[in-house]
Design an enzyme around this catalytic site. Sequence first.
Site, PDB file in Angstrom:
ATOM      1  NE  ARG A  92      -3.780  -2.438   2.163  1.00 55.40           N
ATOM      2  CZ  ARG A  92      -3.448  -3.688   2.553  1.00 55.40           C
ATOM      3  NH1 ARG A  92      -2.248  -3.916   3.069  1.00 55.40           N
ATOM      4  NH2 ARG A  92      -4.304  -4.669   2.433  1.00 55.40           N
ATOM      5  CE1 TYR A  93       2.413   7.619   1.778  1.00 53.65           C
ATOM      6  CE2 TYR A  93       3.932   6.712   3.405  1.00 53.65           C
ATOM      7  CZ  TYR A  93       3.502   7.767   2.618  1.00 53.65           C
ATOM      8  OH  TYR A  93       4.156   8.978   2.674  1.00 53.65           O
TER       9      TYR A  93
END
Length: 330
Positions: free
Chosen positions: A138-139
């Site tokens: 994700r990030y």
Amino acid sequence: MDVFVTGGSGFIGTHLLERLEERGDTVNALARSDGSARTVEACGATAVRGNLGDMEAMKEGMQDCDVVFHLAAKADRWGPRDAFFDVNVRGTENILEAAREANVKTFVHTSTEAVLADGTPLHNVDETEPYPDKPIPRYPETKGEAERRVVAANDEELTTVAVRPRFVWGPRDETLLPEFVEAIESGQFVWFDGGRYPTSTSHVYNVVEGHILAAENGEGGEVYFVADDGTVEFREFITELVRTRGVEPPDRSVPSWLAKPAASVLGTVWSTLGRPNPPPLDRMTLAIVGHEVTVDDTKAREELGYEPVVTREEGLEELRKGSREEFAVR
């Protein structure tokens, strides 16, 4: 300078807008809502209504601009990967394309040390550290992909530079500090390995200084870490940070050998069940705050002329003073 900014209503963004206004720069700032528009205008910028998918709005806002500062990102702990990819990767691709079509000369991208996060400690890493083969999902993963696109986009027409701060803190932080305080007040806070490991930090004023110097002096296609002077023990820093909000962290600690497999299992379960809220422990949190993460910003100091404009103690004292004044008003 004539400047276009994304993410101007955020934590780093508002400080950057205020600094640019102080310098006398002319600033347009992308705003996707009425609230964001009011925020950027209060900081001295002209609001340009739109989002990272609105190419025409961005190109119009960039007309006659010298520099684009791209701060907008999805930095949540949890959520569908597609949502992170749309904002962090496709959004970056869109604004790069808009900047090129608007004949902008310089593009400064806000990156993060998290692009190197794979779940292992980072010890005094510099810009030569390779991207991990298996980044944290994700990030970190999508920010790394975005940074690569920024670096690859550099050419004779568009100078692209990426700035990597580590653990951004300071006035108006609505993410890290409030999350620590909430965890402490709810009884959910624990240290990992007692918090007895070094960390780098980046006060928001220093981050803004690094961005402006990157726009003025950055070498195209390069990445620059920016940080506060020296390192500090993570437990010591977080303790002093949350004390500015009048709370005291507990002594509870979990060993990393137990926390890491637990975070992996919980992440798998939460993903399988499609739960929208983050699990009580996740791999990204551990990668960011659960072990040593220290960076070397020598390159920024030598090539950009970067020097921190505020010390860690000065920044903490400003937060203490702000809390005292807020308490007095109440």
